[in-house]
Design an enzyme around this catalytic site. Sequence first.
Site, PDB file in Angstrom:
ATOM      1  CG  ASN A 112      -1.731   1.245   1.373  1.00  0.00           C
ATOM      2  OD1 ASN A 112      -1.781   2.063   0.456  1.00  0.00           O
ATOM      3  ND2 ASN A 112      -2.388   1.407   2.519  1.00  0.00           N
ATOM      4  CD  GLU A 162      -3.841  -2.210   7.060  1.00  0.00           C
ATOM      5  OE1 GLU A 162      -2.733  -2.527   6.632  1.00  0.00           O
ATOM      6  OE2 GLU A 162      -4.381  -1.117   6.794  1.00  0.00           O
ATOM      7  CD  GLU A 215      -3.086   5.748   6.396  1.00  0.00           C
ATOM      8  OE1 GLU A 215      -2.973   5.716   5.167  1.00  0.00           O
ATOM      9  OE2 GLU A 215      -2.238   5.227   7.165  1.00  0.00           O
ATOM     10  CG  HIS A 242      -6.027   2.224   4.835  1.00  0.00           C
ATOM     11  ND1 HIS A 242      -5.610   3.188   5.716  1.00  0.00           N
ATOM     12  CD2 HIS A 242      -5.044   1.296   4.787  1.00  0.00           C
ATOM     13  CE1 HIS A 242      -4.404   2.853   6.176  1.00  0.00           C
ATOM     14  NE2 HIS A 242      -4.046   1.715   5.627  1.00  0.00           N
ATOM     15  N   GLY A 249       2.138   2.307  10.681  1.00  0.00           N
ATOM     16  CA  GLY A 249       3.142   3.358  10.541  1.00  0.00           C
ATOM     17  C   GLY A 249       3.823   3.742  11.841  1.00  0.00           C
TER      18      GLY A 249
HETATM   19  P1  PGA Z   1       2.513   0.296   7.596  1.00  0.00           P
HETATM   20  O1  PGA Z   1       1.086   0.551   6.898  1.00  0.00           O
HETATM   21  O2  PGA Z   1       3.021  -1.013   7.050  1.00  0.00           O
HETATM   22  O3  PGA Z   1       3.355   1.468   7.190  1.00  0.00           O
HETATM   23  O4  PGA Z   1       2.271   0.221   9.069  1.00  0.00           O
HETATM   24  C1  PGA Z   1       0.172  -0.493   6.666  1.00  0.00           C
HETATM   25  C2  PGA Z   1      -1.089   0.058   6.069  1.00  0.00           C
HETATM   26  O5  PGA Z   1      -1.567   1.120   6.508  1.00  0.00           O
HETATM   27  O6  PGA Z   1      -1.666  -0.552   5.130  1.00  0.00           O
END
Ligand code: PGA
Length: 250
Positions: free
Chosen positions: A10, A167, A97, A95, A173
């Site tokens: 991603n 997730e 976000e 997601h 992140g």
């Molecule tokens: P990350 O993100 O591997 O940077 O933690 C995963 C995601 O948000 O799909």
Amino acid sequence: MARKKIIAGNWKMNMTPTQAVELCATLKDLVKNDDVDVVYCVPAIDIVPVVAAVKGSNVKVGAENFYIEDKGAFTGEISAPMLIDAGVEYIIIGHSERRDIFGENDILINAKVKKAFAAGLKPILCCGESLALRKAGTYKEWISRQIKWDLSGITADQVKNLVIAYEPIWAIGTGETATAEQAQEVCKLIRDYIAELYDADTAAAVRIQYGGSMNAGNAAELLAMPDIDGGLIGGASLKADFGKIVNYNK
Ligand code: PGA
């Protein structure tokens, strides 16, 4: 039949078209593994050059977002027919976000899952709890509720072709990965819940990824878990390390 692992990058809002083509070249020989479906989910503007760059390889291309109408006055949006025409196969939906920063709710997310299937895109449906819900101990109810809403009206045959990404928001992140046991617990919970909503065959077929700070160092342990069928990878998908994740079993 054993579920084939699916490792998806991603890229989020990273990589200009020039950088995207360079990254594809860097990863080209590193992401070959016949045991695994490999997907790059890329920003809309990178789709056309990335489809061209991975042509003839094992890599499939996904988008990070779309809108539920086919065309019309929706300034700034991109439609399923546009994505399909450009060579996109997978689509990330729900997601955290998009839910948290762009205010997407479960009603819209459900409409996107329906539209994706109707249009012939394969959804990667994301779910997961915040740190507050994890601490409060109510994360299981939260995730079940997300799944129930997001899959409302979706048939068993469609769910068999669905990818669900668990997730935990506190692991995205942050460098803080869920332990393999924590990730397995929730991926199994999701599978059991699919069995309850649908049936045992559907639960056995649906692929469930873990996402949240997955990297070359922790991928093998996470992917060895019985209910973890792959990873959705943010930060580590932007570098050569992604090849090590894809080849976690070599
Ligand atoms: P990350 O993100 O591997 O940077 O933690 C995963 C995601 O948000 O799909």
